[in-house]
Design a protein around this motif. Structure first.
Motif, short mmCIF file in Angstrom:
data_model
loop_
_atom_site.label_atom_id
_atom_site.label_comp_id
_atom_site.label_asym_id
_atom_site.label_seq_id
_atom_site.Cartn_x
_atom_site.Cartn_y
_atom_site.Cartn_z
N ASN A 233 0.84 -1.20 0.00
CA ASN A 233 0.00 0.00 0.00
C ASN A 233 0.88 1.25 0.00
N MET A 234 0.29 2.36 -0.39
CA MET A 234 1.02 3.62 -0.45
C MET A 234 1.63 3.97 0.92
N ARG A 235 0.87 3.72 2.00
CA ARG A 235 1.35 4.11 3.32
C ARG A 235 2.59 3.32 3.76
N ASP A 236 2.85 2.17 3.12
CA ASP A 236 3.97 1.34 3.53
C ASP A 236 5.33 2.00 3.29
N ALA A 237 5.40 2.94 2.36
CA ALA A 237 6.70 3.56 2.06
C ALA A 237 6.61 5.08 1.94
N THR A 238 5.55 5.66 2.47
CA THR A 238 5.39 7.11 2.37
C THR A 238 6.00 7.81 3.58
N ILE A 239 6.79 8.83 3.33
CA ILE A 239 7.31 9.67 4.41
C ILE A 239 6.22 10.66 4.79
N THR A 240 5.71 10.55 5.99
CA THR A 240 4.62 11.43 6.43
C THR A 240 5.10 12.52 7.38
N SER A 241 6.30 12.35 7.93
CA SER A 241 6.88 13.37 8.81
C SER A 241 8.03 14.03 8.06
N ALA A 257 16.59 24.64 7.18
CA ALA A 257 15.87 23.35 7.20
C ALA A 257 16.81 22.20 6.86
N LEU A 258 17.73 22.44 5.92
CA LEU A 258 18.69 21.40 5.54
C LEU A 258 19.57 21.00 6.71
N LEU A 259 20.05 22.01 7.45
CA LEU A 259 20.96 21.73 8.57
C LEU A 259 20.22 21.19 9.80
N GLY A 260 18.92 21.44 9.87
CA GLY A 260 18.16 21.02 11.04
C GLY A 260 17.41 19.72 10.87
N THR A 261 17.44 19.14 9.68
CA THR A 261 16.72 17.88 9.43
C THR A 261 17.61 16.95 8.60
N PRO A 262 17.28 15.66 8.54
CA PRO A 262 18.03 14.74 7.69
C PRO A 262 17.58 14.76 6.23
N GLN A 263 16.63 15.62 5.90
CA GLN A 263 16.10 15.66 4.54
C GLN A 263 17.11 16.23 3.54
N ARG A 264 16.94 15.79 2.28
CA ARG A 264 17.73 16.35 1.17
C ARG A 264 16.82 17.00 0.14
N ILE A 341 5.55 12.26 1.07
CA ILE A 341 6.44 12.25 -0.09
C ILE A 341 7.07 10.88 -0.22
N ILE A 342 7.44 10.55 -1.43
CA ILE A 342 8.15 9.29 -1.70
C ILE A 342 9.39 9.64 -2.50
N THR A 343 10.54 9.17 -2.01
CA THR A 343 11.82 9.42 -2.68
C THR A 343 12.49 8.09 -3.01
N LEU A 344 13.52 8.16 -3.84
CA LEU A 344 14.28 6.95 -4.16
C LEU A 344 14.91 6.35 -2.91
N GLU A 345 15.32 7.23 -2.00
CA GLU A 345 15.99 6.76 -0.78
C GLU A 345 15.04 5.95 0.09
N ASN A 346 13.80 6.44 0.28
CA ASN A 346 12.93 5.66 1.16
C ASN A 346 12.36 4.44 0.45
N LEU A 347 12.32 4.44 -0.89
CA LEU A 347 11.97 3.21 -1.60
C LEU A 347 13.07 2.16 -1.41
N ALA A 348 14.33 2.60 -1.39
CA ALA A 348 15.43 1.67 -1.14
C ALA A 348 15.33 1.10 0.28
#
Length: 372
Positions: A233-241, A257-264, A341-348
């Motif tokens: 399902n979509m929720r299985d790999a969706t970044i919600t936070s 935001a870049l320096l304060g979070t692990p997001q890219r 959001i869904i990224t290549l990293e969280n799909l991996a």
């Protein structure tokens, strides 16, 4: 692909050429010029351009056959080692995949026959000796090169044409993932062989071997991902936070935001929560260096980011992410507001979890449910 320039669109598909291709032209021109003067240099460059015209025609064989089955192609990129047609997806039907794989070499067969029957090309076996190539006429050399392209591309080195044809044939009896794994292993073994030959002959074979090896690994991963996401399902790999930027944000805000979070990758949303674009880490750093922290994110963000409804299957999101070439896919609710959001990293990461779960289930007799 980076380091490439567009030559325009031909028959509805963009054609791009990698900048290293011009280094190849320069090298052949310089070597031929040093041996035979300016005329030899011009002849060598013209011959290389003729070869790559045949390579481009080869790639259009794949493109047009895929189009016949309703499959588009993002672009064709010409590299020093050959051409790559970025077909959006390979069909699940093995007959269609087989026809797409063989369409490219078939074009080279036709070119060789035209050169032999209508332009008098002589393909006497003695002419195939590399040392004799310089002593035969332009048309005969080009016919021989097309025959070499046919033979080389039909080697069972997945994901080259022969390897893809092998995978299609295996798919008649095996499931898609198993067929891909077998074809990829054979392809990687062939890559080692090509690399070994390259050590004692043409160094270009080493680069081709590296490309085949890495491409086979990537193709196997893509097929395994497609198989895993079909059941999820979509929720299985969706970044919600996740952190996001609004349309009034500046590059300086994005840096915080870049320096304060692990997001890219940072979604850019409007006041209604709808996705307007995305600012990546690389785009952010480039903008910071060129125009400063006060630059509006609207000026530097990537636009036309695909979105998908939260009820859609995960496989559809993975396919959309792959075909779009964008850094992420926005998951939206019924009001088009971004909820994930869904990224290549969280799909991996999803694939890592899925593989671990499968191993756990196998070790417990298949009775243990997935951790999802």
């Amino acid at each position: 692909m980076g380091w490439s320039i567009s030559l325009g669109r031909i028959a509805g598909t963009e054609v791009r050429i990698h900048l290293t291709f011009f280094l190849l032209l320069a090298w052949f021109g310089l070597v031929a010029g040093a041996q035979g003067g300016g005329g030899a240099a011009v002849s060598a460059i013209a011959f290389i351009l003729a070869i790559f015209a045949c390579v481009l025609a080869h790639e259009y064989g794949h493109v047009l056959m895929a189009r016949r089955f309703g499959i588009g192609t993002r672009d064709i990129i010409l590299l020093p080692i050959g051409g790559v047609a970025s077909i959006e997806r390979m069909p699940d039907n093995p007959t269609q995949e087989l026809l797409i794989a063989l369409a490219g070499p078939a074009v080279n067969v036709v070119i060789a026959l035209i050169l032999i029957l209508f332009f008098g090309a002589n393909i006497h076996p003695g002419n195939s000796d590399p040392a004799a190539l310089q002593n035969i006429d332009f048309v005969s050399r080009l016919a021989l090169i097309n025959i070499v392209l046919v033979v080389f591309n039909l080697l069972p080195a997945f994901p080259m044409d022969g390897g893809r044809a092998l995978k299609a044939l295996l798919s008649y009896k095996l499931d898609k993932v198993t067929a891909t794994r077998i074809a990829a292993r054979i392809g990687q073994a062939a890559a080692f062989g090509l690399g070994f030959l390259g050590l004692f002959g043409n160094p270009l074979l080493i680069f081709i071997a590296l490309f085949v090896f890495l491409a086979a690994s990537h193709e196997t991963y893509a097929v395994e991902l497609g198989e895993a996401t079909q059941k999820a399902n979509m929720r299985d790999a969706t970044i919600t936070s996740f952190s996001h930027l609004d349309t009034t944000s500046s590059v300086g805000d994005a840096v915080k935001a870049l320096l304060g979070t692990p997001q890219r990758e940072f979604p850019v949303t409007d006041g209604a929560g709808r996705l307007r674009g995305v600012l990546t880490r690389d785009g952010m750093i480039q903008a910071l260096a060129s125009s400063g922290p006060d630059t509006p994110v609207l000026d530097v963000m990537e636009r036309e980011i695909p979105t998908i409804g939260y009820r859609a299957p995960l496989s559809q999101a993975a396919e959309l992410l792959h075909s779009s070439g964008k850094p992420l896919v926005g998951v939206v609710d019924d009001g088009e507001r971004v909820v994930g959001i869904i990224t290549l990293e969280n799909l991996a990461e999803f694939m890592l979890v899925e593989r671990a779960s499968q191993g756990w289930r196998r070790s417990h007799g298949g009775d243990v449910r997935s951790v999802r």
